[in-house]
Design a protein around this motif. Structure first.
Motif, PDB file in Angstrom:
ATOM      1  N   PRO A 163       0.747  -1.162  -0.048  1.00 35.96           N
ATOM      2  CA  PRO A 163      -0.093   0.032   0.042  1.00 35.96           C
ATOM      3  C   PRO A 163       0.853   1.181   0.002  1.00 35.96           C
ATOM      4  CG  PRO A 163      -0.146  -1.218   2.177  1.00 35.96           C
ATOM      5  CD  PRO A 163       0.593  -2.163   1.047  1.00 35.96           C
ATOM      6  N   GLU A 164       2.170   1.224   0.592  1.00 34.80           N
ATOM      7  CA  GLU A 164       3.047   2.363   0.559  1.00 34.80           C
ATOM      8  C   GLU A 164       3.414   2.814  -0.670  1.00 34.80           C
ATOM      9  OE1 GLU A 164       2.940  -0.227   2.478  1.00 34.80           O
ATOM     10  OE2 GLU A 164       4.520  -0.214   4.074  1.00 34.80           O
ATOM     11  N   TRP A 165       3.218   2.055  -1.578  1.00 36.26           N
ATOM     12  CA  TRP A 165       3.809   2.446  -3.019  1.00 36.26           C
ATOM     13  C   TRP A 165       2.614   3.283  -4.053  1.00 36.26           C
ATOM     14  CZ3 TRP A 165       5.934  -2.982  -4.920  1.00 36.26           C
ATOM     15  CH2 TRP A 165       6.728  -3.568  -3.784  1.00 36.26           C
ATOM     16  N   ILE A 166       1.364   3.186  -3.493  1.00 37.90           N
ATOM     17  CA  ILE A 166       0.391   3.763  -4.392  1.00 37.90           C
ATOM     18  C   ILE A 166       0.593   5.117  -4.656  1.00 37.90           C
ATOM     19  CG2 ILE A 166      -2.102   4.613  -4.087  1.00 37.90           C
ATOM     20  CD1 ILE A 166      -2.641   1.817  -2.555  1.00 37.90           C
ATOM     21  N   GLY A 167       0.978   5.982  -3.699  1.00 36.18           N
ATOM     22  CA  GLY A 167       1.054   7.461  -3.854  1.00 36.18           C
ATOM     23  C   GLY A 167       2.385   7.732  -4.788  1.00 36.18           C
ATOM     24  N   GLU A 168       3.216   6.911  -4.476  1.00 33.50           N
ATOM     25  CA  GLU A 168       4.712   6.803  -5.286  1.00 33.50           C
ATOM     26  C   GLU A 168       4.358   6.746  -6.742  1.00 33.50           C
ATOM     27  OE1 GLU A 168       7.462   4.841  -3.038  1.00 33.50           O
ATOM     28  OE2 GLU A 168       8.518   3.952  -5.148  1.00 33.50           O
ATOM     29  N   PHE A 169       3.860   5.549  -6.959  1.00 34.61           N
ATOM     30  CA  PHE A 169       3.739   4.967  -8.294  1.00 34.61           C
ATOM     31  C   PHE A 169       2.552   6.035  -9.321  1.00 34.61           C
ATOM     32  CE2 PHE A 169       4.546   0.189  -7.882  1.00 34.61           C
ATOM     33  CZ  PHE A 169       5.850   0.446  -7.431  1.00 34.61           C
ATOM     34  N   ASN A 170       1.508   6.407  -8.210  1.00 38.61           N
ATOM     35  CA  ASN A 170       0.852   7.486  -9.128  1.00 38.61           C
ATOM     36  C   ASN A 170       1.692   8.772  -9.452  1.00 38.61           C
ATOM     37  OD1 ASN A 170      -1.808   8.719  -9.778  1.00 38.61           O
ATOM     38  ND2 ASN A 170      -1.317   9.984  -7.970  1.00 38.61           N
ATOM     39  N   GLN A 171       2.583   9.201  -8.628  1.00 38.07           N
ATOM     40  CA  GLN A 171       3.186  10.590  -8.708  1.00 38.07           C
ATOM     41  C   GLN A 171       4.386  10.174  -9.861  1.00 38.07           C
ATOM     42  OE1 GLN A 171       3.023  13.256  -7.382  1.00 38.07           O
ATOM     43  NE2 GLN A 171       5.019  14.295  -7.531  1.00 38.07           N
ATOM     44  N   MET A 172       4.934   8.802  -9.754  1.00 39.33           N
ATOM     45  CA  MET A 172       5.920   8.537 -11.124  1.00 39.33           C
ATOM     46  C   MET A 172       4.959   8.473 -12.374  1.00 39.33           C
ATOM     47  SD  MET A 172       8.048   5.688  -9.099  1.00 39.33           S
ATOM     48  CE  MET A 172       9.394   5.327 -10.333  1.00 39.33           C
ATOM     49  N   GLY A 173       3.688   8.059 -12.331  1.00 42.82           N
ATOM     50  CA  GLY A 173       2.986   8.021 -13.501  1.00 42.82           C
ATOM     51  C   GLY A 173       2.948   6.577 -14.065  1.00 42.82           C
ATOM     52  N   ILE A 174       3.625   5.661 -13.271  1.00 45.34           N
ATOM     53  CA  ILE A 174       3.718   4.154 -13.870  1.00 45.34           C
ATOM     54  C   ILE A 174       2.328   3.503 -13.710  1.00 45.34           C
ATOM     55  CG2 ILE A 174       6.047   4.480 -13.636  1.00 45.34           C
ATOM     56  CD1 ILE A 174       5.792   2.487 -11.618  1.00 45.34           C
ATOM     57  N   ALA A 175       1.559   3.781 -12.849  1.00 43.14           N
ATOM     58  CA  ALA A 175       0.390   3.073 -12.814  1.00 43.14           C
ATOM     59  C   ALA A 175      -1.018   3.429 -13.470  1.00 43.14           C
ATOM     60  CB  ALA A 175      -0.127   3.034 -10.976  1.00 43.14           C
ATOM     61  N   GLU A 176      -1.585   2.320 -14.301  1.00 39.02           N
ATOM     62  CA  GLU A 176      -2.464   2.607 -15.225  1.00 39.02           C
ATOM     63  C   GLU A 176      -3.687   3.086 -14.153  1.00 39.02           C
ATOM     64  OE1 GLU A 176      -3.035   2.373 -18.516  1.00 39.02           O
ATOM     65  OE2 GLU A 176      -1.687   0.760 -19.234  1.00 39.02           O
ATOM     66  N   ASP A 177      -4.596   4.114 -14.897  1.00 40.19           N
ATOM     67  CA  ASP A 177      -5.721   4.444 -14.240  1.00 40.19           C
ATOM     68  C   ASP A 177      -6.875   3.442 -14.704  1.00 40.19           C
ATOM     69  OD1 ASP A 177      -8.236   5.471 -13.603  1.00 40.19           O
ATOM     70  OD2 ASP A 177      -8.006   7.302 -14.499  1.00 40.19           O
ATOM     71  N   ILE A 178      -7.111   2.473 -13.736  1.00 36.42           N
ATOM     72  CA  ILE A 178      -8.101   1.460 -13.991  1.00 36.42           C
ATOM     73  C   ILE A 178      -9.498   1.730 -13.442  1.00 36.42           C
ATOM     74  CG2 ILE A 178      -6.151  -0.061 -14.362  1.00 36.42           C
ATOM     75  CD1 ILE A 178      -6.970  -1.159 -11.650  1.00 36.42           C
ATOM     76  N   THR A 179      -9.757   2.826 -13.350  1.00 35.09           N
ATOM     77  CA  THR A 179     -11.039   3.300 -12.752  1.00 35.09           C
ATOM     78  C   THR A 179     -12.428   2.603 -13.709  1.00 35.09           C
ATOM     79  OG1 THR A 179     -10.097   5.318 -12.280  1.00 35.09           O
ATOM     80  CG2 THR A 179     -12.693   4.979 -11.862  1.00 35.09           C
ATOM     81  N   PRO A 188      -1.372   8.097   4.042  1.00 37.68           N
ATOM     82  CA  PRO A 188      -1.912   8.855   2.904  1.00 37.68           C
ATOM     83  C   PRO A 188      -1.500   8.717   1.585  1.00 37.68           C
ATOM     84  CG  PRO A 188      -0.372  10.128   4.466  1.00 37.68           C
ATOM     85  CD  PRO A 188      -0.578   8.912   4.903  1.00 37.68           C
ATOM     86  N   PRO A 189      -2.305   8.921   0.374  1.00 36.70           N
ATOM     87  CA  PRO A 189      -1.791   8.491  -0.837  1.00 36.70           C
ATOM     88  C   PRO A 189      -0.574   9.553  -1.573  1.00 36.70           C
ATOM     89  CG  PRO A 189      -3.794   9.628  -0.924  1.00 36.70           C
ATOM     90  CD  PRO A 189      -3.362   9.502   0.614  1.00 36.70           C
ATOM     91  N   VAL A 190       0.438   9.734  -0.675  1.00 40.76           N
ATOM     92  CA  VAL A 190       1.746  10.484  -1.152  1.00 40.76           C
ATOM     93  C   VAL A 190       2.795   9.362  -1.051  1.00 40.76           C
ATOM     94  CG1 VAL A 190       0.831  12.610  -0.237  1.00 40.76           C
ATOM     95  CG2 VAL A 190       2.186  10.964   1.197  1.00 40.76           C
ATOM     96  N   LEU A 219       7.510  15.773   1.515  1.00 39.62           N
ATOM     97  CA  LEU A 219       6.478  16.150   0.546  1.00 39.62           C
ATOM     98  C   LEU A 219       6.791  17.234  -0.374  1.00 39.62           C
ATOM     99  CD1 LEU A 219       3.417  16.373   3.286  1.00 39.62           C
ATOM    100  CD2 LEU A 219       3.702  14.641   1.449  1.00 39.62           C
ATOM    101  N   ALA A 220       7.613  18.125   0.097  1.00 40.75           N
ATOM    102  CA  ALA A 220       7.953  19.254  -0.938  1.00 40.75           C
ATOM    103  C   ALA A 220       9.046  18.724  -1.907  1.00 40.75           C
ATOM    104  CB  ALA A 220       8.809  20.508  -0.054  1.00 40.75           C
ATOM    105  N   ASP A 221       9.957  17.785  -1.619  1.00 43.56           N
ATOM    106  CA  ASP A 221      10.865  17.234  -2.507  1.00 43.56           C
ATOM    107  C   ASP A 221      10.238  16.661  -3.624  1.00 43.56           C
ATOM    108  OD1 ASP A 221      13.047  17.961  -0.980  1.00 43.56           O
ATOM    109  OD2 ASP A 221      13.463  16.024   0.028  1.00 43.56           O
ATOM    110  N   ASN A 222       9.016  16.152  -3.458  1.00 43.53           N
ATOM    111  CA  ASN A 222       8.226  15.358  -4.328  1.00 43.53           C
ATOM    112  C   ASN A 222       7.058  16.163  -4.970  1.00 43.53           C
ATOM    113  OD1 ASN A 222       9.731  13.001  -4.044  1.00 43.53           O
ATOM    114  ND2 ASN A 222       8.717  12.452  -2.132  1.00 43.53           N
TER     115      ASN A 222
END
Lengths: 310, 423
Positions: free
Chosen positions: B97-113, B375-377, B415-418
């Motif tokens: 679960p800790e990777w959710i925010g990170e992968f989203n920020q990296m833009g590597i996870a597909e939006d599967i909504t 949190p999703p960051v 948070l600022a770094d990212n």
């Protein structure tokens, strides 16, 4: 095919020398391409990224950073402690490995019963994979159920178990001790080979001149080991200072950064903070340090060679 | 001319060979319909065997070939970052679960909504677990494993001490004579590694605090330093840790123990109680004597706080690459089928219709209402900040209030770094 046809087919290679050069280049080219792709490109990329804002997560601040990344790394409160740990870790490890390696090589050079077995057995720590050695030592050193604390407390040497890898006072020393245990066999084997190559005549001559065992060691053995010692010490200075995996397996740089070295800092910058720019600048600084060490080694080696020839 | 032609030809052949090596998986995917999945389970355990069966069935049904590799989460995390940098991502991975925010920020996870919303099995998945997969209203994963942490106690040790199972922090801190009566410390916590931030997150949540909260505009911030009431509560949490050691409730070595040590200590009876997950059920086979008296309880909380536990809803990520998205989602959904979940994740399934009858399943599920998540960051460095803050209190002797202030500042720096910090 007669020679005239051969010359016609490779018409651009007029002379024998040209053909030889062409052949050498052809043979070396694949290796050169691989070296350029696998070593050259990453090296150039690291040096390039050291001067740019590169972040794995965000490209908002991407661009030329000048010396910004270097300043950021040097201003990091963990930098100087990590530099100090790297120096202590490297020097104490290499000195310990050398002393233990030389001692064991001298012992194994003596004609004792079971010498072949001991020569083989002493190599075992170096053959054990790092992950296995690290995990085994961390279990053995555990304060709750580790065998080392069990013996030390039951023999009355210590009153209560010591958290060797978890106490800031012991962690770096313990990590160095385990590293010495793992690496000294390499010295043993190298020095043993060199010891066996020393001609007996030298010892006989020294003996006739009235040199005792200690003086023979000082004036015959040590000078004869100088060349091989130089090579293994310098190789290990570089290998130990850039070592990542062994410290990571044992302590992950903890407790509270007590065993954090520069390679671990590089890892944290790139994999935890995603700051590839800072990681690259620290890598570049280390590369510079290692290059200086190599220049020093090369000069020293040349001096020894000249002395030997003269 | 001829010479240069030959040299250039040779370079081209070698370069083509290198390029072919680098893009092997994508060309495989296109031509032979191959899907790549990276899993993470304990080698030799039942989960792996059952998952291999699921993959075989999927291959049979769809005609796809699935290339599966198994890693530890740490290894996989590093490999994903390297693959992302090299543009050579696998298709589906089992993540944390800790990777959710990170992968989203990296833009590597597909939006599967849209795929999740159209999925026939969506109604069978626990809402809390599904919600943990959302960022800004969109799904970036589906949960393949979901469990909460519980407070496990060794009943016989508590009986020996004549102590009741504590329900509050105050109960816990009053067990000062437990060690002298039993020779065993009554409680334990992890002071390093991935478990430490998860435990700290729960104790903070018991006071209604989060490590970073969403602000207007969708970005996040730690607000403790701007809010005296929050800072006072965070201080109490660090004080609790300090008191646990100074009052002899927890072994002082806990300050530097990771989850491997703390789980081992509990399973072997070295500690009388510990907050951990239901994977400890596996230790009933390896440590039958010491594990037979284990009771599952709610985590103690402060009397002026509320109950909370850590919800670990592990996401299946569908990653962005050239492979057909529908096929990747289909493979991800295959791991969520009732059959696969029953076989591989009986005690820790996010499906509401898959549950075991043992305490490891039933008693844990009872606690899921109070589950909290990160949190999703991007939490990678925030977790390190949390580990460092506790080390400052327990190893450097920093005052709890100063540690709370320090953590608040460092979290905002991370948070600022990212580029995730709200102004």
């Amino acid at each position: 095919m007669d020679n005239s046809k051969k010359v016609r087919r490779f018409g651009f290679l007029r002379t024998r020398k040209q053909r030889e050069i062409s052949f050498s280049v052809g043979m070396l080219l694949p290796a050169l391409i691989f070296l350029a792709a696998l070593i050259g490109y990453p090296l150039v990329k690291v040096i390039h990224d050291a001067f740019y804002n590169v972040n794995l997560l965000t490209s908002t601040s991407a661009g030329f950073a000048g010396l910004g990344n270097f300043r950021k790394v040097i201003a990091d409160p963990n930098f100087y402690p990590a530099l100090r740990h790297t120096i202590v870790w490297t020097l104490v490890s290499v000195v310990g490995e050398y002393v233990l390696g030389l001692g064991s090589a001298i012992l194994l050079n003596k004609k004792v019963k079971g010498r072949a077995f001991f020569r083989m057995a002493i190599f075992i720590p170096w053959l054990v994979p790092i992950i296995v050695a690290g995990m085994t030592w961390s279990w053995m050193l555990n304060p709750d159920y580790g065998v080392i604390n069990y013996f030390l407390t039951h023999l009355g040497i210590i009153k209560e178990p010591i958290n060797f890898l978890g106490d800031t006072h012991y962690a770096l020393g313990t990590t160095i001790f385990v590293n010495i245990w793992r690496s000294f066999p390499y010295y043993t084997i190298s020095l043993l080979a060199a010891l066996q190559a020393i001609p007996d005549d030298l010892y006989e001559a020294a003996s006739i001149d009235g040199a005792g065992k200690f003086n023979q060691f000082l004036h015959v053995t040590l000078p004869q080991l100088r060349s091989v010692s130089l090579v293994i010490v310098f190789i290990h200075l570089i290998w130990t200072s850039i070592n990542f995996d062994f410290i990571w397996v044992l302590t992950q740089g903890g407790p509270n950064y007590a065993t954090e070295t520069l390679p671990l800092m590089i890892y944290r910058y790139s994999m935890q903070k995603f700051d590839v720019g800072a990681a690259s600048s620290l890598s570049t600084m280390m590369l510079l340090g290692m290059s200086l060490l190599f220049v020093f080694y090369y000069k020293f080696k040349s001096k020894i060679s000249e002395e030997t020839i003269s | 001319m001829n010479k240069w032609f030959k040299i250039v030809g040779l370079v081209a052949i070698v370069a083509l060979g290198l390029v072919a090596c680098g893009n092997k998986s994508s060309s495989d995917s296109k031509n032979t319909k191959t899907l790549t999945v990276w899993t993470s389970y304990t080698e030799g355990a039942a989960t792996g065997k059952e998952i291999k069966k699921t993959i075989k069935e999927f291959e049979k049904e769809t005609g796809y070939k699935v290339k599966q590799s198994n890693f530890t989460y740490d290894m996989m995390h590093d490999k994903i970052k390297a693959s992302a940098a090299g543009g050579n991502l696998p298709d589906v991975i089992w993540g944390l679960p800790e990777w959710i925010g990170e992968f989203n920020q990296m833009g590597i996870a597909e939006d599967i909504t849209s795929e999740v919303n159209d999925w026939s099995q969506k109604g069978k998945i626990s809402k809390a677990s599904l919600n943990a997969m959302k960022i800004n209203g969109k799904y970036v994963g589906i949960p393949y494993e979901s469990t909460v942490r519980a407070y496990l106690t060794h009943e016989t040790t508590f009986q020996k001490a004549g102590a009741a199972v504590p329900t509050t922090w105050e109960d816990l801190l009053s067990m000062k004579d437990f060690k002298s009566k039993t020779g065993i410390y009554p409680y334990s916590f992890a002071g390093k590694g991935v478990r430490e931030p998860q435990e700290l997150l729960v104790y903070l949540a018991q006071y209604g605090l989060n490590i970073a909260t969403e602000q207007k505009g969708g970005k996040f911030k730690n607000t403790w330093n701007n809010n005296p009431a929050q800072l006072a509560k965070a201080t109490k949490v660090f004080q609790f840790y300090k008191d646990l050691i100074s009052d002899g409730i927890v072994d002082k070595n806990s300050a530097t123990l990771g989850w491997e040590d703390t789980d081992e200590n509990f399973a072997t009876g070295i500690s009388a109680s510990y907050v951990t997950g239901n994977w400890l059920a596996e230790r009933e086979a390896t440590n039958p004597k010491t594990m037979k008296d284990v009771q599952v309880n709610a985590i103690p909380y402060p009397t002026d706080g509320k109950a909370a536990t850590y919800l670990e809803a592990k996401p299946l990520f569908v990653l962005k690459n050239d492979t057909d998205k529908a096929a990747k989602v289909k493979l991800a959904e295959a791991f969520l089928s009732k059959k696969a979940q029953k076989a591989a994740f009986l005690d820790r399934s996010p499906r509401t219709d898959v549950t075991g009858s043992s305490k490891w399943s039933k008693d844990f599920k009872k606690l899921s209402d109070t589950g909290v998540t990160f949190p999703p960051v991007t939490v990678s460095n925030i977790q390190q900040n949390m580990i460092d803050s506790l080390a400052k209190v327990l190893q450097d002797g920093m005052a709890p209030k100063d540690a709370a202030k320090w953590l608040s500042t460092e979290v905002n720096k991370s948070l600022a770094d990212n580029n995730e910090l709200a102004k």
